[in-house]
Motif scaffolding. Structure first.
Motif, PDB file in Angstrom:
ATOM      1  N   ASN A   1       0.927  -1.263  -0.055  1.00 10.24           N
ATOM      2  CA  ASN A   1      -0.008   0.127   0.048  1.00 10.24           C
ATOM      3  C   ASN A   1       1.036   1.169  -0.173  1.00 10.24           C
ATOM      4  N   GLU A   2       0.538   2.170  -0.647  1.00  8.92           N
ATOM      5  CA  GLU A   2       1.283   3.489  -0.815  1.00  8.92           C
ATOM      6  C   GLU A   2       0.203   4.475  -0.410  1.00  8.92           C
ATOM      7  N   ARG A   3       0.036   5.144   1.125  1.00  7.46           N
ATOM      8  CA  ARG A   3      -0.958   5.856   1.343  1.00  7.46           C
ATOM      9  C   ARG A   3      -0.483   6.595   2.392  1.00  7.46           C
ATOM     10  N   GLN A   4      -0.988   8.083   2.723  1.00  8.44           N
ATOM     11  CA  GLN A   4      -0.533   8.973   3.640  1.00  8.44           C
ATOM     12  C   GLN A   4      -1.903   9.664   4.078  1.00  8.44           C
ATOM     13  N   VAL A   5      -1.845  10.151   5.182  1.00  8.18           N
ATOM     14  CA  VAL A   5      -2.955  10.874   5.705  1.00  8.18           C
ATOM     15  C   VAL A   5      -2.642  12.523   5.131  1.00  8.18           C
ATOM     16  N   GLU A   6      -3.620  13.334   5.063  1.00  2.00           N
ATOM     17  CA  GLU A   6      -3.578  14.546   4.532  1.00  2.00           C
ATOM     18  C   GLU A   6      -3.104  15.498   5.626  1.00  2.00           C
ATOM     19  N   ASN A   7      -2.947  15.215   6.995  1.00  2.00           N
ATOM     20  CA  ASN A   7      -2.375  15.925   7.981  1.00  2.00           C
ATOM     21  C   ASN A   7      -1.872  15.081   9.103  1.00  2.00           C
ATOM     22  N   TYR A   8      -0.619  15.204   9.678  1.00  2.70           N
ATOM     23  CA  TYR A   8      -0.361  14.357  10.699  1.00  2.70           C
ATOM     24  C   TYR A   8      -0.612  14.893  11.986  1.00  2.70           C
ATOM     25  N   ARG A   9      -1.517  15.932  12.174  1.00  2.00           N
ATOM     26  CA  ARG A   9      -2.059  16.227  13.246  1.00  2.00           C
ATOM     27  C   ARG A   9      -3.499  16.647  13.279  1.00  2.00           C
ATOM     28  N   SER A  10      -4.466  16.211  14.203  1.00  2.00           N
ATOM     29  CA  SER A  10      -5.716  16.916  14.652  1.00  2.00           C
ATOM     30  C   SER A  10      -5.752  17.381  15.987  1.00  2.00           C
ATOM     31  N   GLY A  11      -5.666  18.492  16.130  1.00  4.32           N
ATOM     32  CA  GLY A  11      -5.864  19.125  17.561  1.00  4.32           C
ATOM     33  C   GLY A  11      -4.735  18.693  18.360  1.00  4.32           C
ATOM     34  N   ARG A  12      -4.898  18.050  19.567  1.00  8.92           N
ATOM     35  CA  ARG A  12      -4.309  17.593  20.423  1.00  8.92           C
ATOM     36  C   ARG A  12      -3.785  16.060  19.981  1.00  8.92           C
TER      37      ARG A  12
ATOM     38  N   GLU B   1       2.922  22.906  15.064  1.00 10.70           N
ATOM     39  CA  GLU B   1       2.270  22.772  13.747  1.00 10.70           C
ATOM     40  C   GLU B   1       3.485  22.311  12.587  1.00 10.70           C
ATOM     41  N   SER B   2       4.576  22.730  13.096  1.00 12.36           N
ATOM     42  CA  SER B   2       5.844  22.334  12.299  1.00 12.36           C
ATOM     43  C   SER B   2       5.925  20.907  12.195  1.00 12.36           C
ATOM     44  N   TYR B   3       5.417  20.108  13.284  1.00 10.73           N
ATOM     45  CA  TYR B   3       5.681  18.429  12.821  1.00 10.73           C
ATOM     46  C   TYR B   3       5.023  18.022  11.630  1.00 10.73           C
ATOM     47  N   ASP B   4       3.662  18.350  11.450  1.00 12.13           N
ATOM     48  CA  ASP B   4       3.191  17.948  10.034  1.00 12.13           C
ATOM     49  C   ASP B   4       3.730  18.671   8.623  1.00 12.13           C
ATOM     50  N   LEU B   5       4.144  19.848   8.822  1.00  8.63           N
ATOM     51  CA  LEU B   5       4.791  20.537   7.845  1.00  8.63           C
ATOM     52  C   LEU B   5       6.044  20.013   7.409  1.00  8.63           C
ATOM     53  N   GLU B   6       6.935  19.446   8.391  1.00  8.78           N
ATOM     54  CA  GLU B   6       8.285  18.838   8.217  1.00  8.78           C
ATOM     55  C   GLU B   6       8.174  17.320   7.921  1.00  8.78           C
TER      56      GLU B   6
ATOM     57  N   ARG C   1       5.265  15.423   6.825  1.00  7.61           N
ATOM     58  CA  ARG C   1       4.494  14.840   5.779  1.00  7.61           C
ATOM     59  C   ARG C   1       5.352  14.875   4.368  1.00  7.61           C
ATOM     60  N   PRO C   2       6.137  15.890   3.949  1.00  2.93           N
ATOM     61  CA  PRO C   2       6.776  15.917   2.924  1.00  2.93           C
ATOM     62  C   PRO C   2       7.936  14.573   2.759  1.00  2.93           C
ATOM     63  N   VAL C   3       8.503  14.394   4.068  1.00  5.90           N
ATOM     64  CA  VAL C   3       9.318  13.355   4.156  1.00  5.90           C
ATOM     65  C   VAL C   3       8.597  12.049   3.726  1.00  5.90           C
ATOM     66  N   GLY C   4       7.280  11.728   4.380  1.00  3.07           N
ATOM     67  CA  GLY C   4       6.735  10.672   4.278  1.00  3.07           C
ATOM     68  C   GLY C   4       6.409  10.589   2.657  1.00  3.07           C
ATOM     69  N   ALA C   5       6.102  11.425   2.018  1.00  2.05           N
ATOM     70  CA  ALA C   5       5.638  11.585   0.669  1.00  2.05           C
ATOM     71  C   ALA C   5       6.815  11.448  -0.185  1.00  2.05           C
ATOM     72  N   GLN C   6       8.016  11.774   0.188  1.00  2.00           N
ATOM     73  CA  GLN C   6       9.259  11.355  -0.507  1.00  2.00           C
ATOM     74  C   GLN C   6       9.536   9.951  -0.377  1.00  2.00           C
ATOM     75  N   VAL C   7       9.465   9.475   0.689  1.00  2.00           N
ATOM     76  CA  VAL C   7       9.878   8.040   0.837  1.00  2.00           C
ATOM     77  C   VAL C   7       8.744   7.138   0.245  1.00  2.00           C
ATOM     78  N   ILE C   8       7.631   7.738   0.250  1.00  2.00           N
ATOM     79  CA  ILE C   8       6.534   6.816  -0.617  1.00  2.00           C
ATOM     80  C   ILE C   8       6.901   6.848  -2.105  1.00  2.00           C
ATOM     81  N   ALA C   9       7.363   7.943  -2.570  1.00  4.15           N
ATOM     82  CA  ALA C   9       7.574   7.937  -4.066  1.00  4.15           C
ATOM     83  C   ALA C   9       8.974   7.380  -4.170  1.00  4.15           C
TER      84      ALA C   9
ATOM     85  N   PRO D   1      13.886  21.897   4.187  1.00  2.20           N
ATOM     86  CA  PRO D   1      14.258  23.064   3.789  1.00  2.20           C
ATOM     87  C   PRO D   1      13.223  24.077   3.789  1.00  2.20           C
ATOM     88  N   ASN D   2      12.002  23.774   3.721  1.00  3.76           N
ATOM     89  CA  ASN D   2      10.622  24.497   4.059  1.00  3.76           C
ATOM     90  C   ASN D   2      10.126  24.669   5.183  1.00  3.76           C
ATOM     91  N   SER D   3      10.769  24.553   6.262  1.00  2.00           N
ATOM     92  CA  SER D   3      10.204  24.400   7.586  1.00  2.00           C
ATOM     93  C   SER D   3       9.843  25.882   8.126  1.00  2.00           C
TER      94      SER D   3
END
Length: 490
Positions: free
Chosen positions: A263-274, A322-327, A329-337, A386-388
């Motif tokens: 499976n190649e899957r990823q959530v749209e955001n690694y954070r939801s509130g707390r 908030e930086s957790y998801d922003l940092e 999630r792109p890494v997860g996408a890179q590994v998936i690709a 690089p875009n953190s």
């Protein structure tokens, strides 16, 4: 702090928080530790980060160091990638069964006074402004509601937390069935320090040696049907090895076998509130390259120091969490690709394309820059942010968000029991640390170059770099994290 899932990702998360002095409870609905070896490779960047807690040395002591990755097709060598050139104190892929990695992490976690609560199930949770209420079922069947500040979901690809949040797991299931197993064997044509990938017209065959007489073997079974894939037993696996391998390899014993679909899957955001998601709860991908566990453990290390700073009241800015998801999630996408490309390259169905692939791969992978790019990606030492939103101003060759290479003989950035930034430089570093005594420690530059002041995050990535004389330029940066500081010492 509640952590759901006591696999390698959850254990890493708990260990990081515990050594930072954050009260933590880690639970898992399974009643006892598993003894199957799902993940097998621990890559250099993960070892660098585990060195901060002292766990790396213990894992290395029980693992097998692989320094060469061979790719062969039709009995001929396509490429030989040298892992010992990776710019790291750990220039190798460490092959160790996942349950042994978990055992080391549990031992280090216990030393910090935390023991995973097994057989405890998370039934549900509700968030509010001050925290969350989690409904738990204990091993004896009793249920209770407990309060926590945050919840970190490390509960795998079928994450209960992700389902409760209603988060979509975007992606696809690839159309091939696979089988894998840990086998004892004889006749492996390479030293145990070399892994091998055999490209075959009917599907690839991969060997990850864990000892001179033991290896993880993965191979494809063909196009998926409606039924669930069935793992090959040793006799059938032997026939597959004989058909796709180099010949002469005999499987002499089986530790375990399984079958799976990629499976190649990823959530749209690694954070939801707390609530935060890490590891397979947030992203899953092909096992090609063996980076699933590593990526998840690095998720945990990225998040832990941020949660610790917030929990201790040292930092409060929303941007930090908030930086957790922003940092990541792109890494997860890179590994998936990247892992997906490796899988598709190895499973080309057309014979003409296979020959073209072999020719091009042989040329390209023989070039040193290409080898460095591939091994750097596999080792995850080239991963950065690089875009953190946490990146400050930076001078010099290393840009904000990039990994700061560990220095031999110097304690890793982020080691110790407090999540602090390290200011490396001259007198400016000490002055900056005096302004932020709970957040920054000063360290003389290992290189002896004190004209530049580098501010390094607790997870070993560059936050900012300025001229040492311009150290005051970093005060607004640290204030932006919502930190408490004292006035300058006159």
């Amino acid at each position: 702090m509640l952590i759901a899932g006591a696999g390698p990702v959850g254990l890493t998360m708990a260990l990081e928080l515990a050594r930072y002095g954050v009260p933590v409870r880690i639970i898992d609905k399974v009643p006892e530790p598993t003894h199957t070896s799902r993940a097998v490779a621990v890559w250099p960047r993960t070892l660098e980060l585990l060195d901060r807690s002292g766990a790396a040395a213990d894992i290395i002591a029980i693992g097998n160091k692989v320094t060469v990755a061979n790719i062969l097709s039709g009995g001929r060598s396509v490429a030989s990638l040298s892992l010992d050139q990776i710019p790291s104190p750990y220039p190798f892929a460490l092959m160790v069964p996942q349950y042994e990695t978990e055992a080391v992490l549990r031992r280090h976690l216990t030393a910090h006074g935390v023991t995973p609560d097994l057989g405890v199930e998370l039934l549900g949770f509700e968030q509010d402004e001050d925290g969350l209420s989690a409904r738990l079922r204990e091993p004896d069947g009793t249920e209770s509601i407990k309060r926590f500040a945050f919840l970190v979901a490390c509960d795998g690809a079928h994450s209960v937390v992700r389902h409760r949040l209603g988060l979509e797991f975007h992606g696809d299931t690839l159309g091939l069935d696979w089988t894998q197993g840990d086998f004892h064997l004889s006749g492996y044509p390479f030293p145990s320090s070399q892994m091998a990938i055999f490209w075959h017209e009917d599907g690839p065959l991969l060997f990850f040696p864990m000892a001179p007489d033991r290896a993880r073997i993965i191979t494809s079974l063909g196009v998926s049907t409606g039924a669930e894939p069935v793992a090959l037993e040793q006799k059938a696996f032997q026939k597959m090895v004989e058909a796709r391998g180099p010949g002469g390899i005999t499987l002499t014993g089986t530790e375990w076998v399984s079958a799976f679909r990629i499976n190649e899957r990823q959530v749209e955001n690694y954070r939801s509130g707390r609530v935060f998601l890490a590891g397979d709860a947030a992203h899953i991908h092909s096992p090609a390259g063996g980076q699933g566990m590593n990526t998840g453990m690095q998720d945990a290390i990225n998040l832990a120091w941020k949660l610790a700073l917030v929990s201790h009241g040292v930092a409060s800015a929303p941007a930090l969490l908030e930086s957790y998801d922003l940092e990541r999630r792109p890494v997860g996408a890179q590994v998936i690709a990247a892992s997906g490309r490796m899988t598709r390259i190895g499973t080309l169905p057309d014979h003409t394309l296979q020959h073209v692939r072999d020719f091009i791969a042989h040329i390209l992978m023989g070039l040193p820059p290409v080898q460095r790019a591939i091994t750097g990606l596999m080792a995850e030492v080239s991963i950065g942010y690089p875009n953190s939103p946490l990146n400050g101003p930076s001078l010099g060759e290393v840009k904000a968000g990039a990994r700061v290479r560990p220095v031999a003989g110097v304690a890793p950035f982020g080691s110790g029991n407090t999540p602090v930034f390290t200011a490396c430089g001259g007198s400016g570093a000490a002055k900056l640390a005096s302004h932020f005594p709970r957040l920054v420690v000063a360290l003389a530059c290992p290189s002896g170059e004190e004209a530049l002041l580098s501010l390094v995050r607790p997870d070993g990535y560059l936050a900012a770099a300025v001229q040492d004389a311009d150290w005051e330029a970093l005060i607004p940066y640290l204030d932006h994290l919502g930190t408490e500081r004292r006035e300058p010492i006159i």
